[in-house]
Each structure stands twice: as C-alpha cells, then as structure tokens.
Motif scaffolding. Sequence first.
Motif, short mmCIF file in Angstrom:
data_model
loop_
_atom_site.label_atom_id
_atom_site.label_comp_id
_atom_site.label_asym_id
_atom_site.label_seq_id
_atom_site.Cartn_x
_atom_site.Cartn_y
_atom_site.Cartn_z
N TRP A 47 -13.34 -12.61 -67.88
CA TRP A 47 -13.43 -11.78 -69.08
C TRP A 47 -14.60 -12.21 -69.97
CZ3 TRP A 47 -10.63 -7.67 -68.54
CH2 TRP A 47 -9.41 -7.74 -67.88
N VAL B 89 -11.90 -16.06 -74.18
CA VAL B 89 -10.46 -16.21 -74.25
C VAL B 89 -9.80 -14.86 -74.50
CG1 VAL B 89 -8.56 -17.27 -75.52
CG2 VAL B 89 -10.67 -18.55 -75.13
N VAL B 90 -8.87 -14.51 -73.68
CA VAL B 90 -8.13 -13.28 -73.88
C VAL B 90 -6.75 -13.67 -74.43
CG1 VAL B 90 -7.28 -11.18 -72.79
CG2 VAL B 90 -9.31 -12.30 -71.90
N PRO B 91 -6.45 -13.31 -75.68
CA PRO B 91 -5.26 -13.85 -76.31
C PRO B 91 -3.96 -13.56 -75.58
CG PRO B 91 -6.32 -12.19 -77.71
CD PRO B 91 -7.22 -12.44 -76.56
N GLU B 92 -3.86 -12.36 -75.04
CA GLU B 92 -2.59 -12.02 -74.38
C GLU B 92 -2.43 -12.87 -73.11
OE1 GLU B 92 0.79 -9.98 -72.93
OE2 GLU B 92 -1.09 -9.89 -71.80
N TYR C 260 -19.00 -18.27 -68.31
CA TYR C 260 -18.18 -18.85 -69.37
C TYR C 260 -17.43 -20.06 -68.81
CZ TYR C 260 -14.39 -19.18 -72.82
OH TYR C 260 -13.50 -19.62 -73.75
#
Lengths: 345, 166
Positions: A39, A42-45, A178
């Motif tokens: 992604w 950081v993808v919170p979910e 990343y």
Amino acid sequence: MPLLTIETTCDETAAAIISKDRRVLSSVVASQDELHARWGGVVPEVASRAHLERIIPVIDEALVKAGIAISDLVAVGVAVSPGLVGSLLVGVSAAKAIAATLNIPLVGYDHIAAHVYACRVAHGDAMQWPCVALVVSGGHTSLFHAISPLELNRLGGTIDDAAGEAFDKAAALLGLGYPGGPLIEKAAVGGRADAFRFPRPLSSDRTRLDMSFSGLKTALRYVVRPVGVDPVPPPPTGQKRADLAASFQEAIVDSILAKLFLAIQHTGAHTLAVGGGVAANKRLRAAIEQFAIQQRIRVLIPPPSLCTDNAAMGAIAWERLEQGSVDGLQLDIHPGTDRTKAYRS
Amino acid sequence: MGSSVTVSITKQIDLERIARILASALPSHAMIALEGDLGAGKTTFTKFLGAAIGIPSNEIVSPTFGLIHIHQGPTQLTHIDAFRLSGVEDLEQLGWDEIISQCGWVIVEWPSRIAVALPDDRLTVLIEVTGETSRRITLFSESSRFDGAIDALLIATHDGRFMETP
C-alpha cells in the motif's frame, strides 16, 4: 519481579519483559512492514486487525524468552499516546485484561517519552537528565528539553512533514518502495551528497527550533518529475538515483543538526539523547556523533533495534511505578500529540 | 447548479490570498476535497486556510501519519489525509460519520482514495503544478452552497489572475 510492556502505537506489535533494574529480559517485535509495503504506507484498518492477531502470541513469546510465567509479573506498562486509534486500543485493552486478571498495577506511558528513555535502557546511568532529546521517526520530529524521564518540554519540531515521512515520500518519488528510510539510505550508498543542492528551510532561522521538510520533498519532485514534461518520466536509476538519495538524506541531516546546535545553546545541556526510527539511519548517527565531539557534549543513541518502535523502551513504566503513580482500568488512549509548547526565543 | 473558477498564480503569497478569500466566504459547514500531486502544496494551503481564521500555522502539519488532525478555532478545522487509506472501510475507524455530521470545515487530502464516501455537497480545490513556483488553482462544486466562495474568488481576479496590486 519483572514488568510486562506493550507497544502498539503504529504498525509494530511489541512486548517486552523488564526487570526493576531496567534490564531487558526479552523484547519481541512483530512488524507489519510486509503487509503495508504493497500500500506504500500504514493502513490503519490492516494495522489494527494485524495487532489483534499478533498481540497474544507476541506477549506469550516475550514471557517464554524471558523464562518467566505470567503470574511472575508485578505490573503492566502500555503506550497510550500518540498513535493510531484502533492500534492503540488493541494494546491498551490487552494490558487492561492482564492487569485486571492478575490484579497487578497498570501504567500508561507516552510513546515519545519512551523513545527518549530507550537511551537509559541502552546506556544505563550514562543517560542523564536534564538533556536535549531529539525524537525523529515516521510520524514525529521533535526536540525537547527533557527535565526528567517523565517531564519533556517541547522546544520545537517539524512544521509540516516528519523526517521519516519525508524519506517515505522521497522513496515513493524515486520508485523505491516502503518504508522509505532504510531504502533511501541504501540507495544513497555511492551517491554524492553535494550532487543536488536541496533546500534546508528554516535552518538559518536562529529564532526558532522548528524544522520543515515539505519543501524538500517538493524540490525532489521537480527533479524527478519535471514540470511540463509529459508523460511523467520513469524514476531515475544508477548514479543519478544514488546522487539524489544521498543529497536528499544530507539535506535532512543538515536541517536536524542546525536545530540540535540551537537547542544545545539554548538549554546549556551537556547531554543529547536521540531516539526514533530515523535515528537508525547511519549517516544521521555519524553526523550527530561528530557534532557531539565538536560541541563537547555527551551523546546517547540507542542501537537501531531500540530506535525503531519496540516495547523495551517501555521500561519507562518503572519510573511511574517507583513514584507510586499507577492507572486504573479507566485508562484512556490519547492519539494526538501536544504541539502547544512551541519555543520562541 | 454549481460553478467553478480557475486562477493561475506565480507566487506562494497568492495561494495565501486565495485561502483568505475562501475563509471569508465558506459556509460554516463545509467539506473540501483537496486534490493535487505530491508537493503541490496541499498542506501549505491548509495552513493558510487555518491561519486565516487564527489557527497558528505551526499547529497544522502533515496528517499523513496521524491520518486526522482536529484544530479548534472560531470554526473547527478537521484535516484528513487519505494518502495511506486503502479504501472507505478504513474511514469507519476514524469516526467518519461523526466527522461529516459535525459543524466546521473538513479538509480531505488525496480524496480520490475515499471518493465514494465523500458527500456530493462538497467543494473541490485542485492544485496543479505548472512551474517551480507557479500553480493553477481550480475550485468547483456541484452544490450551490459554495457559489459564494467561488464568486468571491471570481470577483477578486481578472481573467484567472490576480492583479499585481491588490
């Protein structure tokens, strides 16, 4: 008589067992970098779901590695600020469950103060307060006058992007992936740090301890995606990429050093403590160490494993326990940071 | 039925002028979709908009990491960065329903990542990079609630430019 510490502020799920004399009996970190890499951040979910899956195994592993039973714990410490809401809640809920079940004290601590405290964990009594503390990571770039482990006065910090965020966005512009910090550092090997003259905004402003990295990102953008060139050219490779990465890295290092100099002058401190994931960057470490020799101050930088997010730095919970300051089960999270204590000379 | 305005600027101070004009003409409840490439000046524009209502510009920093920053001023300013969101399911975590029902201004950077969750009743501000110091700013909305803001910028400019002396 050890303490369990839990850390879930961002994308690392971590637990550690710390003895009263601040020895790290075990420290376990499960990173979600691979999960987030596709992604570009950081993808919170995804982050909170992954924390939920990993928190119990990580705590179990910390206990096993330390060779203790859960009933041996005398208290539980947990990072309550700052961070992502869903992620913080997982760690705090686990800490509460353990504290309530074992009927032992619960202690919330601040993630930023813990990054500074990592210097105490790594260097023992060589770490002395008061000192100037620099916390530099993906989400934070701040300078503090640290009066004691639990008392940090903010002197200044970034007014736009954090240094680690600048690395992330530069890595995206250079097509590296990343997380950006380690990738830029690697790409910079063999590059000339003076090949491109990137801006160091606010560096010459001696009236404030603030930094800015947003314009630096924009300057890099103009080089790799020149205005009016259509279609957008592919990211640079080879020597040009190395030069860009090295020059970009140097601009970040210079900007930070300019403010470290001012902070040391302003506070008269003889000790400089550095923490946060970007402090794992070798060029930054070398530059800060050289700066400390020139300034004749003591500098403490933890090893890289204690710079990136971890729970061993949660040893700071012992400081509150020893003051008799503990939290009840109503302990709440504080996702935001306090930016109100800006310094003006 | 909604309208639009485009202004070409060559100095950062003109971005500040646009923010000030907008701040004085926006309704007290406004959703602003802030579009623009990396480095276009989205956070800078948000700083100017906040400064126009007295929020110290030091306080407004990139929300890429924190995802959502709430600033208290005469009008509450909620600053969201959807850059790292994978989709609308992430919004639930941020308390999205509460955010869009509250009074105040909500600014969303990288709105295309959560396009289906954005209300139609919104103002889009597009910042395009046309040179190292020049930008083209376009405001458009399907909703007549933003006619005042768009008209205010139309009145302040001539042929899509600011006059040199304000």
